[in-house]
Motif scaffolding. Structure first.
Motif, PDB file in Angstrom:
ATOM      1  N   LEU A 158       0.793  -1.223   0.000  1.00 39.88           N
ATOM      2  CA  LEU A 158       0.000   0.000   0.000  1.00 39.88           C
ATOM      3  C   LEU A 158       0.826   1.274   0.000  1.00 39.88           C
ATOM      4  O   LEU A 158       0.338   2.334  -0.382  1.00 39.88           O
ATOM      5  N   GLN A 159       2.070   1.196   0.452  1.00 39.76           N
ATOM      6  CA  GLN A 159       2.880   2.399   0.660  1.00 39.76           C
ATOM      7  C   GLN A 159       3.179   3.119  -0.646  1.00 39.76           C
ATOM      8  O   GLN A 159       3.529   2.498  -1.655  1.00 39.76           O
ATOM      9  N   LEU A 160       3.056   4.446  -0.599  1.00 42.00           N
ATOM     10  CA  LEU A 160       3.409   5.298  -1.728  1.00 42.00           C
ATOM     11  C   LEU A 160       4.772   5.941  -1.490  1.00 42.00           C
ATOM     12  O   LEU A 160       5.116   6.299  -0.360  1.00 42.00           O
ATOM     13  N   ARG A 161       5.548   6.090  -2.547  1.00 45.38           N
ATOM     14  CA  ARG A 161       6.801   6.846  -2.457  1.00 45.38           C
ATOM     15  C   ARG A 161       6.482   8.329  -2.264  1.00 45.38           C
ATOM     16  O   ARG A 161       5.379   8.786  -2.507  1.00 45.38           O
ATOM     17  N   ASP A 162       7.497   9.089  -1.891  1.00 45.73           N
ATOM     18  CA  ASP A 162       7.279  10.520  -1.647  1.00 45.73           C
ATOM     19  C   ASP A 162       6.818  11.244  -2.909  1.00 45.73           C
ATOM     20  O   ASP A 162       5.969  12.140  -2.840  1.00 45.73           O
ATOM     21  N   ASP A 163       7.376  10.880  -4.071  1.00 40.94           N
ATOM     22  CA  ASP A 163       6.936  11.556  -5.286  1.00 40.94           C
ATOM     23  C   ASP A 163       5.484  11.207  -5.610  1.00 40.94           C
ATOM     24  O   ASP A 163       4.714  12.042  -6.101  1.00 40.94           O
ATOM     25  N   GLU A 164       5.093   9.961  -5.312  1.00 39.90           N
ATOM     26  CA  GLU A 164       3.700   9.567  -5.515  1.00 39.90           C
ATOM     27  C   GLU A 164       2.776  10.294  -4.539  1.00 39.90           C
ATOM     28  O   GLU A 164       1.663  10.710  -4.910  1.00 39.90           O
ATOM     29  N   LEU A 165       3.231  10.453  -3.312  1.00 41.86           N
ATOM     30  CA  LEU A 165       2.438  11.211  -2.330  1.00 41.86           C
ATOM     31  C   LEU A 165       2.203  12.628  -2.824  1.00 41.86           C
ATOM     32  O   LEU A 165       1.078  13.157  -2.750  1.00 41.86           O
ATOM     33  N   TYR A 166       3.248  13.242  -3.344  1.00 43.41           N
ATOM     34  CA  TYR A 166       3.128  14.618  -3.832  1.00 43.41           C
ATOM     35  C   TYR A 166       2.132  14.703  -4.980  1.00 43.41           C
ATOM     36  O   TYR A 166       1.242  15.567  -4.992  1.00 43.41           O
ATOM     37  N   LEU A 167       2.254  13.814  -5.949  1.00 47.46           N
ATOM     38  CA  LEU A 167       1.337  13.825  -7.089  1.00 47.46           C
ATOM     39  C   LEU A 167      -0.095  13.535  -6.652  1.00 47.46           C
ATOM     40  O   LEU A 167      -1.042  14.161  -7.141  1.00 47.46           O
ATOM     41  N   ALA A 168      -0.254  12.595  -5.723  1.00 45.33           N
ATOM     42  CA  ALA A 168      -1.594  12.275  -5.241  1.00 45.33           C
ATOM     43  C   ALA A 168      -2.208  13.458  -4.502  1.00 45.33           C
ATOM     44  O   ALA A 168      -3.398  13.757  -4.672  1.00 45.33           O
ATOM     45  N   LEU A 169      -1.415  14.138  -3.706  1.00 48.01           N
ATOM     46  CA  LEU A 169      -1.917  15.321  -2.997  1.00 48.01           C
ATOM     47  C   LEU A 169      -2.372  16.388  -3.983  1.00 48.01           C
ATOM     48  O   LEU A 169      -3.410  17.029  -3.793  1.00 48.01           O
ATOM     49  N   GLU A 170      -1.605  16.588  -5.047  1.00 47.10           N
ATOM     50  CA  GLU A 170      -2.029  17.534  -6.085  1.00 47.10           C
ATOM     51  C   GLU A 170      -3.357  17.111  -6.698  1.00 47.10           C
ATOM     52  O   GLU A 170      -4.264  17.932  -6.904  1.00 47.10           O
ATOM     53  N   GLY A 171      -3.487  15.815  -6.986  1.00 49.11           N
ATOM     54  CA  GLY A 171      -4.715  15.324  -7.581  1.00 49.11           C
ATOM     55  C   GLY A 171      -5.915  15.463  -6.666  1.00 49.11           C
ATOM     56  O   GLY A 171      -7.025  15.797  -7.114  1.00 49.11           O
ATOM     57  N   ILE A 172      -5.711  15.225  -5.386  1.00 49.17           N
ATOM     58  CA  ILE A 172      -6.798  15.355  -4.407  1.00 49.17           C
ATOM     59  C   ILE A 172      -7.254  16.808  -4.320  1.00 49.17           C
ATOM     60  O   ILE A 172      -8.453  17.104  -4.290  1.00 49.17           O
ATOM     61  N   ARG A 173      -6.291  17.719  -4.287  1.00 47.81           N
ATOM     62  CA  ARG A 173      -6.652  19.142  -4.253  1.00 47.81           C
ATOM     63  C   ARG A 173      -7.466  19.518  -5.490  1.00 47.81           C
ATOM     64  O   ARG A 173      -8.496  20.193  -5.387  1.00 47.81           O
ATOM     65  N   GLU A 174      -7.016  19.089  -6.646  1.00 47.97           N
ATOM     66  CA  GLU A 174      -7.716  19.443  -7.886  1.00 47.97           C
ATOM     67  C   GLU A 174      -9.102  18.811  -7.955  1.00 47.97           C
ATOM     68  O   GLU A 174     -10.003  19.363  -8.601  1.00 47.97           O
ATOM     69  N   ALA A 175      -9.288  17.682  -7.293  1.00 44.96           N
ATOM     70  CA  ALA A 175     -10.599  17.025  -7.272  1.00 44.96           C
ATOM     71  C   ALA A 175     -11.529  17.626  -6.226  1.00 44.96           C
ATOM     72  O   ALA A 175     -12.693  17.231  -6.146  1.00 44.96           O
ATOM     73  N   GLY A 176     -11.028  18.576  -5.422  1.00 46.05           N
ATOM     74  CA  GLY A 176     -11.843  19.162  -4.361  1.00 46.05           C
ATOM     75  C   GLY A 176     -12.010  18.248  -3.171  1.00 46.05           C
ATOM     76  O   GLY A 176     -13.003  18.331  -2.437  1.00 46.05           O
ATOM     77  N   GLY A 177     -11.024  17.367  -2.963  1.00 45.58           N
ATOM     78  CA  GLY A 177     -11.138  16.374  -1.903  1.00 45.58           C
ATOM     79  C   GLY A 177     -10.298  16.671  -0.677  1.00 45.58           C
ATOM     80  O   GLY A 177      -9.640  17.708  -0.570  1.00 45.58           O
ATOM     81  N   VAL A 178     -10.330  15.713   0.247  1.00 44.59           N
ATOM     82  CA  VAL A 178      -9.536  15.738   1.468  1.00 44.59           C
ATOM     83  C   VAL A 178      -8.610  14.530   1.438  1.00 44.59           C
ATOM     84  O   VAL A 178      -9.039  13.415   1.097  1.00 44.59           O
ATOM     85  N   ALA A 179      -7.351  14.735   1.790  1.00 43.55           N
ATOM     86  CA  ALA A 179      -6.396  13.638   1.889  1.00 43.55           C
ATOM     87  C   ALA A 179      -6.386  13.099   3.317  1.00 43.55           C
ATOM     88  O   ALA A 179      -6.352  13.873   4.275  1.00 43.55           O
ATOM     89  N   LEU A 180      -6.442  11.782   3.442  1.00 43.04           N
ATOM     90  CA  LEU A 180      -6.251  11.120   4.726  1.00 43.04           C
ATOM     91  C   LEU A 180      -4.901  10.417   4.679  1.00 43.04           C
ATOM     92  O   LEU A 180      -4.545   9.828   3.657  1.00 43.04           O
ATOM     93  N   ALA A 181      -4.184  10.455   5.786  1.00 44.62           N
ATOM     94  CA  ALA A 181      -2.856   9.848   5.783  1.00 44.62           C
ATOM     95  C   ALA A 181      -2.691   8.866   6.923  1.00 44.62           C
ATOM     96  O   ALA A 181      -3.060   9.142   8.064  1.00 44.62           O
ATOM     97  N   HIS A 182      -2.152   7.700   6.584  1.00 46.13           N
ATOM     98  CA  HIS A 182      -1.640   6.745   7.569  1.00 46.13           C
ATOM     99  C   HIS A 182      -0.160   7.047   7.705  1.00 46.13           C
ATOM    100  O   HIS A 182       0.628   6.801   6.785  1.00 46.13           O
TER     101      HIS A 182
END
Length: 465
Positions: free
Chosen positions: A163-187
Protein backbone atom coordinates in the motif's frame (compact mmCIF):
# COMPACT_ATOMS: atom_id res chain seq x y z
CA UNK A 1 -42.19 2.15 11.62
CA UNK A 2 -41.16 3.16 8.07
CA UNK A 3 -41.45 6.88 7.44
CA UNK A 4 -44.21 7.47 10.03
CA UNK A 5 -44.42 10.89 11.65
CA UNK A 6 -42.72 10.75 15.02
CA UNK A 7 -42.13 13.20 17.85
CA UNK A 8 -39.16 12.91 20.20
CA UNK A 9 -40.61 14.62 23.26
CA UNK A 10 -39.24 15.85 26.57
CA UNK A 11 -35.54 15.39 25.88
CA UNK A 12 -32.65 17.83 26.05
CA UNK A 13 -31.55 18.42 22.47
CA UNK A 14 -27.81 18.91 21.92
CA UNK A 15 -26.32 20.55 18.86
CA UNK A 16 -22.74 21.76 18.45
CA UNK A 17 -23.91 25.22 19.51
CA UNK A 18 -26.86 24.74 21.83
CA UNK A 19 -28.30 22.64 24.64
CA UNK A 20 -32.05 23.05 24.97
CA UNK A 21 -35.04 21.10 26.23
CA UNK A 22 -37.37 20.89 23.25
CA UNK A 23 -39.29 18.48 21.02
CA UNK A 24 -38.48 17.24 17.52
CA UNK A 25 -41.02 16.37 14.83
CA UNK A 26 -39.85 13.83 12.24
CA UNK A 27 -41.64 13.57 8.94
CA UNK A 28 -40.48 11.75 5.81
CA UNK A 29 -37.16 10.84 7.36
CA UNK A 30 -36.22 14.49 7.97
CA UNK A 31 -36.53 16.86 10.91
CA UNK A 32 -39.68 18.84 10.13
CA UNK A 33 -39.92 21.05 13.20
CA UNK A 34 -38.21 21.78 16.49
CA UNK A 35 -40.18 23.43 19.27
CA UNK A 36 -42.01 23.17 22.56
CA UNK A 37 -45.12 21.05 23.16
CA UNK A 38 -45.19 19.66 19.63
CA UNK A 39 -47.09 16.58 20.79
CA UNK A 40 -50.07 18.70 21.78
CA UNK A 41 -50.16 20.37 18.35
CA UNK A 42 -49.49 17.33 16.17
CA UNK A 43 -52.07 14.55 16.45
CA UNK A 44 -51.70 11.10 14.91
CA UNK A 45 -47.98 10.76 15.48
CA UNK A 46 -45.83 8.28 17.31
CA UNK A 47 -44.49 9.76 20.55
CA UNK A 48 -41.07 8.81 21.88
CA UNK A 49 -40.63 9.90 25.48
CA UNK A 50 -37.05 11.14 25.88
CA UNK A 51 -37.54 12.59 29.35
CA UNK A 52 -34.33 12.67 31.36
CA UNK A 53 -32.23 11.97 28.26
CA UNK A 54 -30.03 13.81 25.82
CA UNK A 55 -31.16 13.81 22.20
CA UNK A 56 -28.01 13.83 20.08
CA UNK A 57 -27.20 13.94 16.37
CA UNK A 58 -26.38 10.43 15.24
CA UNK A 59 -22.72 9.59 15.56
CA UNK A 60 -20.50 9.61 12.48
CA UNK A 61 -17.62 7.15 12.53
CA UNK A 62 -15.13 8.38 9.92
CA UNK A 63 -12.86 5.33 10.11
CA UNK A 64 -14.17 1.79 9.65
CA UNK A 65 -13.18 -1.39 7.82
CA UNK A 66 -16.24 -3.60 7.18
CA UNK A 67 -16.14 -6.78 5.08
CA UNK A 68 -12.56 -5.84 4.32
CA UNK A 69 -10.22 -8.34 2.67
CA UNK A 70 -6.46 -8.44 3.05
CA UNK A 71 -4.61 -11.31 1.42
CA UNK A 72 -6.59 -14.40 2.56
CA UNK A 73 -8.18 -12.79 5.62
CA UNK A 74 -11.65 -11.21 5.77
CA UNK A 75 -12.79 -9.11 8.71
CA UNK A 76 -15.26 -10.78 11.07
CA UNK A 77 -17.82 -7.98 10.76
CA UNK A 78 -19.58 -7.55 7.45
CA UNK A 79 -21.94 -4.69 6.62
CA UNK A 80 -24.80 -6.23 8.58
CA UNK A 81 -23.18 -7.15 11.89
CA UNK A 82 -20.85 -4.14 11.74
CA UNK A 83 -23.56 -1.56 11.18
CA UNK A 84 -25.91 -3.13 13.72
CA UNK A 85 -23.07 -2.79 16.22
CA UNK A 86 -22.51 0.81 15.09
CA UNK A 87 -26.17 1.66 15.66
CA UNK A 88 -26.17 -0.11 19.03
CA UNK A 89 -23.42 2.30 20.03
CA UNK A 90 -25.17 5.42 18.73
CA UNK A 91 -23.51 5.70 15.30
CA UNK A 92 -25.80 6.36 12.33
CA UNK A 93 -23.26 6.97 9.54
CA UNK A 94 -19.93 5.31 8.79
CA UNK A 95 -17.25 6.22 6.26
CA UNK A 96 -15.50 3.03 5.27
CA UNK A 97 -12.27 2.49 3.33
CA UNK A 98 -12.64 1.33 -0.25
CA UNK A 99 -9.39 -0.26 -1.42
CA UNK A 100 -9.05 -0.87 -5.18
CA UNK A 101 -6.93 -3.75 -6.36
CA UNK A 102 -3.71 -2.54 -7.93
CA UNK A 103 -4.52 -0.91 -11.31
CA UNK A 104 -8.27 -1.36 -10.74
CA UNK A 105 -10.28 1.75 -11.74
CA UNK A 106 -11.47 3.57 -8.64
CA UNK A 107 -15.13 3.63 -9.65
CA UNK A 108 -15.06 -0.14 -10.19
CA UNK A 109 -13.84 -0.54 -6.61
CA UNK A 110 -16.56 1.80 -5.36
CA UNK A 111 -19.09 -0.40 -7.12
CA UNK A 112 -17.67 -3.48 -5.40
CA UNK A 113 -17.91 -1.83 -1.98
CA UNK A 114 -21.47 -0.67 -2.67
CA UNK A 115 -22.41 -4.24 -3.56
CA UNK A 116 -20.93 -5.50 -0.30
CA UNK A 117 -23.03 -3.02 1.67
CA UNK A 118 -26.25 -3.39 -0.36
CA UNK A 119 -28.95 -5.39 1.38
CA UNK A 120 -26.96 -5.41 4.63
CA UNK A 121 -26.08 -1.93 5.93
CA UNK A 122 -28.52 -0.59 8.52
CA UNK A 123 -26.85 2.83 8.86
CA UNK A 124 -25.92 5.27 6.10
CA UNK A 125 -22.44 5.14 4.66
CA UNK A 126 -19.79 6.65 2.42
CA UNK A 127 -16.28 5.72 1.36
CA UNK A 128 -12.72 6.97 1.51
CA UNK A 129 -10.81 5.75 -1.55
CA UNK A 130 -7.36 4.26 -1.06
CA UNK A 131 -4.80 5.58 -3.56
CA UNK A 132 -2.60 2.71 -4.77
CA UNK A 133 -0.45 4.73 -7.21
CA UNK A 134 -0.17 8.17 -8.74
CA UNK A 135 -0.60 7.19 -12.35
CA UNK A 136 -2.41 9.44 -14.81
CA UNK A 137 -5.36 7.02 -14.74
CA UNK A 138 -5.61 7.26 -10.94
CA UNK A 139 -5.45 11.05 -11.00
CA UNK A 140 -8.30 11.11 -13.54
CA UNK A 141 -10.26 8.64 -11.43
CA UNK A 142 -10.05 10.97 -8.43
CA UNK A 143 -12.11 13.61 -10.21
CA UNK A 144 -14.59 11.01 -11.42
CA UNK A 145 -14.94 9.60 -7.90
CA UNK A 146 -15.46 13.04 -6.40
CA UNK A 147 -18.24 13.68 -8.93
CA UNK A 148 -19.87 10.49 -7.65
CA UNK A 149 -19.77 11.73 -4.04
CA UNK A 150 -16.56 10.05 -2.88
CA UNK A 151 -14.52 13.07 -1.87
CA UNK A 152 -11.78 11.77 0.44
CA UNK A 153 -8.71 9.72 -0.39
CA UNK A 154 -6.38 7.63 1.77
CA UNK A 155 -2.61 7.75 1.41
CA UNK A 156 -0.47 5.08 3.06
CA UNK A 157 3.07 5.80 4.18
CA UNK A 158 3.54 2.25 5.50
CA UNK A 159 3.07 -1.37 4.31
CA UNK A 160 5.86 -1.31 1.74
CA UNK A 161 5.30 -3.49 -1.34
CA UNK A 162 1.54 -3.37 -0.89
CA UNK A 163 0.00 0.00 0.00
CA UNK A 164 2.88 2.40 0.66
CA UNK A 165 3.41 5.30 -1.73
CA UNK A 166 6.80 6.85 -2.46
CA UNK A 167 7.28 10.52 -1.65
CA UNK A 168 6.94 11.56 -5.29
CA UNK A 169 3.70 9.57 -5.52
CA UNK A 170 2.44 11.21 -2.33
CA UNK A 171 3.13 14.62 -3.83
CA UNK A 172 1.34 13.83 -7.09
CA UNK A 173 -1.59 12.27 -5.24
CA UNK A 174 -1.92 15.32 -3.00
CA UNK A 175 -2.03 17.53 -6.08
CA UNK A 176 -4.72 15.32 -7.58
CA UNK A 177 -6.80 15.36 -4.41
CA UNK A 178 -6.65 19.14 -4.25
CA UNK A 179 -7.72 19.44 -7.89
CA UNK A 180 -10.60 17.02 -7.27
CA UNK A 181 -11.84 19.16 -4.36
CA UNK A 182 -11.14 16.37 -1.90
CA UNK A 183 -9.54 15.74 1.47
CA UNK A 184 -6.40 13.64 1.89
CA UNK A 185 -6.25 11.12 4.73
CA UNK A 186 -2.86 9.85 5.78
CA UNK A 187 -1.64 6.74 7.57
CA UNK A 188 1.56 8.14 9.03
CA UNK A 189 4.37 5.67 9.67
CA UNK A 190 7.77 5.48 7.98
CA UNK A 191 7.29 2.17 6.22
CA UNK A 192 10.84 1.82 4.91
CA UNK A 193 12.44 2.03 8.35
CA UNK A 194 9.72 -0.17 9.86
CA UNK A 195 10.54 -2.94 7.35
CA UNK A 196 14.21 -2.67 8.31
CA UNK A 197 13.39 -2.95 12.03
CA UNK A 198 11.06 -5.90 11.40
CA UNK A 199 13.74 -7.75 9.46
CA UNK A 200 16.26 -7.19 12.25
CA UNK A 201 13.78 -8.33 14.91
CA UNK A 202 12.89 -11.54 13.09
CA UNK A 203 16.55 -12.28 12.36
CA UNK A 204 17.18 -12.05 16.10
CA UNK A 205 14.28 -14.36 16.95
CA UNK A 206 12.24 -11.49 18.39
CA UNK A 207 8.86 -12.53 17.03
CA UNK A 208 6.41 -12.05 19.93
CA UNK A 209 3.54 -9.52 19.73
CA UNK A 210 5.54 -7.06 21.82
CA UNK A 211 7.89 -6.56 18.87
CA UNK A 212 5.03 -5.31 16.73
CA UNK A 213 5.20 -2.11 18.80
CA UNK A 214 8.99 -2.05 19.12
CA UNK A 215 9.42 -2.15 15.34
CA UNK A 216 6.93 0.70 14.84
CA UNK A 217 8.17 3.32 17.37
CA UNK A 218 6.35 6.64 17.82
CA UNK A 219 9.25 8.58 16.33
CA UNK A 220 8.48 6.98 12.96
CA UNK A 221 4.87 8.09 13.20
CA UNK A 222 5.96 11.63 14.04
CA UNK A 223 8.47 11.71 11.19
CA UNK A 224 5.87 10.58 8.66
CA UNK A 225 3.34 13.10 9.96
CA UNK A 226 5.87 15.88 9.56
CA UNK A 227 6.70 14.76 6.02
CA UNK A 228 3.13 14.52 4.74
CA UNK A 229 2.24 17.84 6.40
CA UNK A 230 5.09 19.54 4.55
CA UNK A 231 4.05 17.95 1.26
CA UNK A 232 0.44 19.00 1.79
CA UNK A 233 1.64 22.50 2.56
CA UNK A 234 3.45 22.60 -0.80
CA UNK A 235 0.40 21.35 -2.72
CA UNK A 236 -2.20 23.31 -0.76
CA UNK A 237 -4.17 20.15 0.07
CA UNK A 238 -6.40 19.75 3.15
CA UNK A 239 -5.01 16.90 5.24
CA UNK A 240 -6.56 14.61 7.85
CA UNK A 241 -4.10 12.61 9.96
CA UNK A 242 -5.81 9.34 10.88
CA UNK A 243 -5.42 7.34 14.11
CA UNK A 244 -2.98 9.66 15.91
CA UNK A 245 -1.45 7.50 18.60
CA UNK A 246 1.42 9.49 20.07
CA UNK A 247 2.76 12.83 21.20
CA UNK A 248 5.22 13.08 18.30
CA UNK A 249 2.58 13.23 15.56
CA UNK A 250 0.29 15.38 17.70
CA UNK A 251 3.10 17.94 18.05
CA UNK A 252 3.44 18.10 14.25
CA UNK A 253 -0.31 18.63 13.85
CA UNK A 254 -0.29 21.44 16.39
CA UNK A 255 2.55 23.21 14.63
CA UNK A 256 0.75 23.05 11.29
CA UNK A 257 -2.52 24.28 12.77
CA UNK A 258 -0.77 27.16 14.51
CA UNK A 259 0.59 28.21 11.12
CA UNK A 260 -2.92 28.21 9.65
CA UNK A 261 -2.51 25.09 7.53
CA UNK A 262 -5.70 22.99 6.99
CA UNK A 263 -4.49 19.95 8.93
CA UNK A 264 -6.91 17.95 11.06
CA UNK A 265 -6.31 15.21 13.60
CA UNK A 266 -8.16 12.03 14.54
CA UNK A 267 -7.48 9.69 17.41
CA UNK A 268 -9.21 6.48 18.43
CA UNK A 269 -10.36 5.07 21.79
CA UNK A 270 -7.75 2.31 21.74
CA UNK A 271 -4.98 4.89 22.01
CA UNK A 272 -6.67 6.54 24.97
CA UNK A 273 -7.20 3.38 27.03
CA UNK A 274 -4.84 0.63 25.86
CA UNK A 275 -1.07 0.87 26.20
CA UNK A 276 1.84 -1.17 24.94
CA UNK A 277 1.92 -3.21 28.14
CA UNK A 278 -1.06 -5.19 26.80
CA UNK A 279 1.31 -6.69 24.22
CA UNK A 280 3.38 -8.26 27.03
CA UNK A 281 0.53 -10.56 28.05
CA UNK A 282 0.29 -14.25 27.17
CA UNK A 283 0.07 -14.89 23.43
CA UNK A 284 -3.65 -15.67 23.29
CA UNK A 285 -4.32 -12.35 25.00
CA UNK A 286 -1.61 -10.18 23.45
CA UNK A 287 -2.70 -10.87 19.87
CA UNK A 288 -5.95 -8.98 20.51
CA UNK A 289 -4.01 -5.71 20.70
CA UNK A 290 -2.01 -5.92 17.48
CA UNK A 291 -2.99 -3.01 15.25
CA UNK A 292 -1.17 -0.21 13.45
CA UNK A 293 -0.04 2.22 14.63
CA UNK A 294 0.46 0.03 17.71
CA UNK A 295 -0.53 0.72 21.31
CA UNK A 296 1.93 3.20 22.80
CA UNK A 297 3.51 3.62 26.19
CA UNK A 298 1.02 4.96 28.71
CA UNK A 299 2.77 8.35 28.81
CA UNK A 300 1.21 9.25 25.44
CA UNK A 301 -2.37 9.03 26.72
CA UNK A 302 -2.38 12.33 28.67
CA UNK A 303 -0.95 14.06 25.60
CA UNK A 304 -3.81 12.73 23.45
CA UNK A 305 -6.41 13.87 25.98
CA UNK A 306 -4.73 17.27 25.93
CA UNK A 307 -5.03 17.29 22.14
CA UNK A 308 -8.74 16.55 22.44
CA UNK A 309 -9.33 19.25 25.04
CA UNK A 310 -7.32 21.83 23.14
CA UNK A 311 -8.92 21.12 19.77
CA UNK A 312 -5.87 19.81 17.91
CA UNK A 313 -7.61 16.43 17.65
CA UNK A 314 -11.07 17.20 16.33
CA UNK A 315 -12.44 13.77 15.53
CA UNK A 316 -12.75 10.34 17.13
CA UNK A 317 -12.82 7.34 14.81
CA UNK A 318 -12.98 3.69 15.79
CA UNK A 319 -10.63 2.23 13.13
CA UNK A 320 -12.86 -0.81 13.54
CA UNK A 321 -11.15 -3.77 11.88
CA UNK A 322 -12.39 -6.90 13.58
CA UNK A 323 -11.01 -10.42 13.64
CA UNK A 324 -12.03 -13.42 15.67
CA UNK A 325 -9.52 -15.20 17.90
CA UNK A 326 -8.99 -18.03 15.43
CA UNK A 327 -7.91 -15.41 12.88
CA UNK A 328 -5.68 -13.59 15.34
CA UNK A 329 -3.96 -16.87 16.28
CA UNK A 330 -3.64 -18.27 12.76
CA UNK A 331 0.12 -17.66 12.69
CA UNK A 332 1.17 -17.45 16.36
CA UNK A 333 4.87 -17.96 15.68
CA UNK A 334 5.37 -14.56 14.04
CA UNK A 335 3.92 -11.15 14.97
CA UNK A 336 3.97 -10.11 11.30
CA UNK A 337 1.34 -12.77 10.56
CA UNK A 338 -1.20 -11.44 13.07
CA UNK A 339 -4.03 -9.59 11.31
CA UNK A 340 -3.80 -5.91 12.24
CA UNK A 341 -6.90 -4.41 13.77
CA UNK A 342 -9.34 -4.46 16.64
CA UNK A 343 -13.09 -4.18 17.26
CA UNK A 344 -14.48 -0.87 18.52
CA UNK A 345 -17.31 0.46 16.33
CA UNK A 346 -19.87 -0.19 19.07
CA UNK A 347 -17.89 1.26 21.98
CA UNK A 348 -16.51 4.48 20.46
CA UNK A 349 -19.18 6.86 21.76
CA UNK A 350 -19.77 5.21 25.15
CA UNK A 351 -16.09 5.27 26.03
CA UNK A 352 -15.68 8.92 25.10
CA UNK A 353 -18.85 9.91 26.94
CA UNK A 354 -17.87 8.12 30.14
CA UNK A 355 -14.20 9.05 30.26
CA UNK A 356 -14.68 12.45 28.65
CA UNK A 357 -18.03 13.85 29.81
CA UNK A 358 -18.60 11.93 33.05
CA UNK A 359 -15.05 11.70 34.40
CA UNK A 360 -13.31 14.71 32.83
CA UNK A 361 -16.18 17.19 32.61
CA UNK A 362 -16.15 17.49 28.81
CA UNK A 363 -18.91 19.78 27.54
CA UNK A 364 -21.67 17.71 25.93
CA UNK A 365 -21.47 19.98 22.88
CA UNK A 366 -17.81 19.06 22.46
CA UNK A 367 -18.78 15.40 22.69
CA UNK A 368 -21.20 15.95 19.80
CA UNK A 369 -18.54 17.76 17.76
CA UNK A 370 -15.98 15.00 18.30
CA UNK A 371 -18.31 12.09 17.55
CA UNK A 372 -20.46 13.61 14.80
CA UNK A 373 -20.39 17.24 13.70
CA UNK A 374 -16.74 17.73 12.81
CA UNK A 375 -16.65 14.64 10.60
CA UNK A 376 -19.89 15.75 8.94
CA UNK A 377 -18.44 19.15 8.10
CA UNK A 378 -15.01 17.96 6.97
CA UNK A 379 -16.28 15.10 4.84
CA UNK A 380 -19.15 16.87 3.07
CA UNK A 381 -22.15 15.54 5.02
CA UNK A 382 -23.20 18.71 6.86
CA UNK A 383 -25.91 19.91 7.46
CA UNK A 384 -27.72 16.84 6.20
CA UNK A 385 -25.97 15.00 9.02
CA UNK A 386 -24.03 15.98 12.11
CA UNK A 387 -26.58 18.34 13.64
CA UNK A 388 -30.22 18.62 14.67
CA UNK A 389 -31.85 21.24 12.48
CA UNK A 390 -34.96 21.64 10.37
CA UNK A 391 -34.42 19.80 7.09
CA UNK A 392 -31.58 17.61 8.37
CA UNK A 393 -31.84 13.85 8.24
CA UNK A 394 -33.55 12.53 11.36
CA UNK A 395 -30.45 10.62 12.47
CA UNK A 396 -31.06 10.84 16.20
CA UNK A 397 -29.87 9.13 19.34
CA UNK A 398 -31.77 9.19 22.61
CA UNK A 399 -28.90 8.95 25.09
CA UNK A 400 -29.60 8.11 28.73
CA UNK A 401 -26.91 9.70 30.94
CA UNK A 402 -27.96 7.44 33.85
CA UNK A 403 -27.51 4.15 32.02
CA UNK A 404 -24.75 2.02 33.56
CA UNK A 405 -23.29 -1.07 31.99
CA UNK A 406 -20.12 -3.13 31.65
CA UNK A 407 -18.55 -3.52 28.23
CA UNK A 408 -18.21 -7.19 27.39
CA UNK A 409 -18.06 -9.65 24.52
CA UNK A 410 -21.02 -11.38 26.16
CA UNK A 411 -23.33 -8.47 25.35
CA UNK A 412 -21.88 -6.60 22.37
CA UNK A 413 -23.26 -6.87 18.83
CA UNK A 414 -19.91 -7.12 17.02
CA UNK A 415 -19.14 -10.48 15.43
CA UNK A 416 -16.06 -11.10 17.54
CA UNK A 417 -15.52 -13.39 20.50
CA UNK A 418 -13.65 -10.90 22.65
CA UNK A 419 -13.68 -7.23 23.61
CA UNK A 420 -10.53 -5.16 23.90
CA UNK A 421 -12.44 -3.13 26.52
CA UNK A 422 -13.69 -6.14 28.49
CA UNK A 423 -14.77 -5.09 31.98
CA UNK A 424 -14.81 -1.32 31.45
CA UNK A 425 -17.74 0.09 33.43
CA UNK A 426 -19.34 3.02 31.64
CA UNK A 427 -22.13 5.42 32.43
CA UNK A 428 -24.29 6.85 29.66
CA UNK A 429 -25.44 5.19 26.47
CA UNK A 430 -28.04 5.02 23.73
CA UNK A 431 -31.53 3.69 24.39
CA UNK A 432 -32.80 4.48 20.88
CA UNK A 433 -30.92 4.99 17.61
CA UNK A 434 -32.79 6.24 14.54
CA UNK A 435 -31.56 6.58 10.97
CA UNK A 436 -33.62 8.97 8.87
CA UNK A 437 -36.45 8.63 11.37
CA UNK A 438 -36.47 4.83 11.39
CA UNK A 439 -35.68 3.04 14.65
CA UNK A 440 -32.70 0.75 14.19
CA UNK A 441 -31.68 -0.29 17.71
CA UNK A 442 -33.87 0.13 20.78
CA UNK A 443 -32.51 -0.70 24.24
CA UNK A 444 -29.89 -2.96 22.73
CA UNK A 445 -32.30 -4.82 20.43
CA UNK A 446 -32.07 -4.61 16.65
CA UNK A 447 -35.45 -3.43 15.33
CA UNK A 448 -34.41 -2.27 11.87
CA UNK A 449 -34.26 -3.90 8.45
CA UNK A 450 -31.10 -5.17 6.74
CA UNK A 451 -30.29 -2.94 3.81
CA UNK A 452 -32.07 0.19 5.08
CA UNK A 453 -28.78 2.12 5.11
CA UNK A 454 -28.06 4.30 2.10
CA UNK A 455 -24.92 5.39 0.29
CA UNK A 456 -24.59 9.15 0.84
CA UNK A 457 -23.24 11.39 -1.92
CA UNK A 458 -20.78 13.72 -0.17
CA UNK A 459 -19.92 17.27 -1.14
CA UNK A 460 -16.42 18.59 -1.97
CA UNK A 461 -14.21 19.95 0.79
CA UNK A 462 -15.22 23.35 2.11
CA UNK A 463 -12.95 24.99 4.67
CA UNK A 464 -15.64 27.39 5.88
CA UNK A 465 -16.23 25.73 9.26
Amino acid sequence: MGQARTIIAGGVVVTPDEVKKTDILIDGGRIAEIGSDLAQRSPDVRIVDAGGCWVLPGGIDPHTHLDSRWEDTVTADDWLSGTIAAAAGGTTTVIDFCRPDRDEPMLDAVGTWKNRAAGKAVVDYGFHLVVRSASEAVLRDMKAAAAEGVTSFKLFMAYRDSLQLRDDELYLALEGIREAGGVALAHCENGDVIELLIARALASGENAPRHHALTRPPELEGEAASRIIRLAELTGTPLYIAHVSCRQSLDEIRRAQAAGQPVYGETCPQYLFIDSGYLDRELDEAVKYVWSPPPREKEHQPALWSGIRGGALQSIGSDHSSYRMEQKLADPADFTGIPNGGPGIEDRMSLLYHYGVVERGMDIRDFVRLTSTFAAKLFGLYPRKGTIAKGSDADLVVWDPRLKRTLSAKTHHMNVDYSVYEGHKVQGGPVLTMVRGQPVVERGRFVGTPGQGLFIHRKPYDNDF
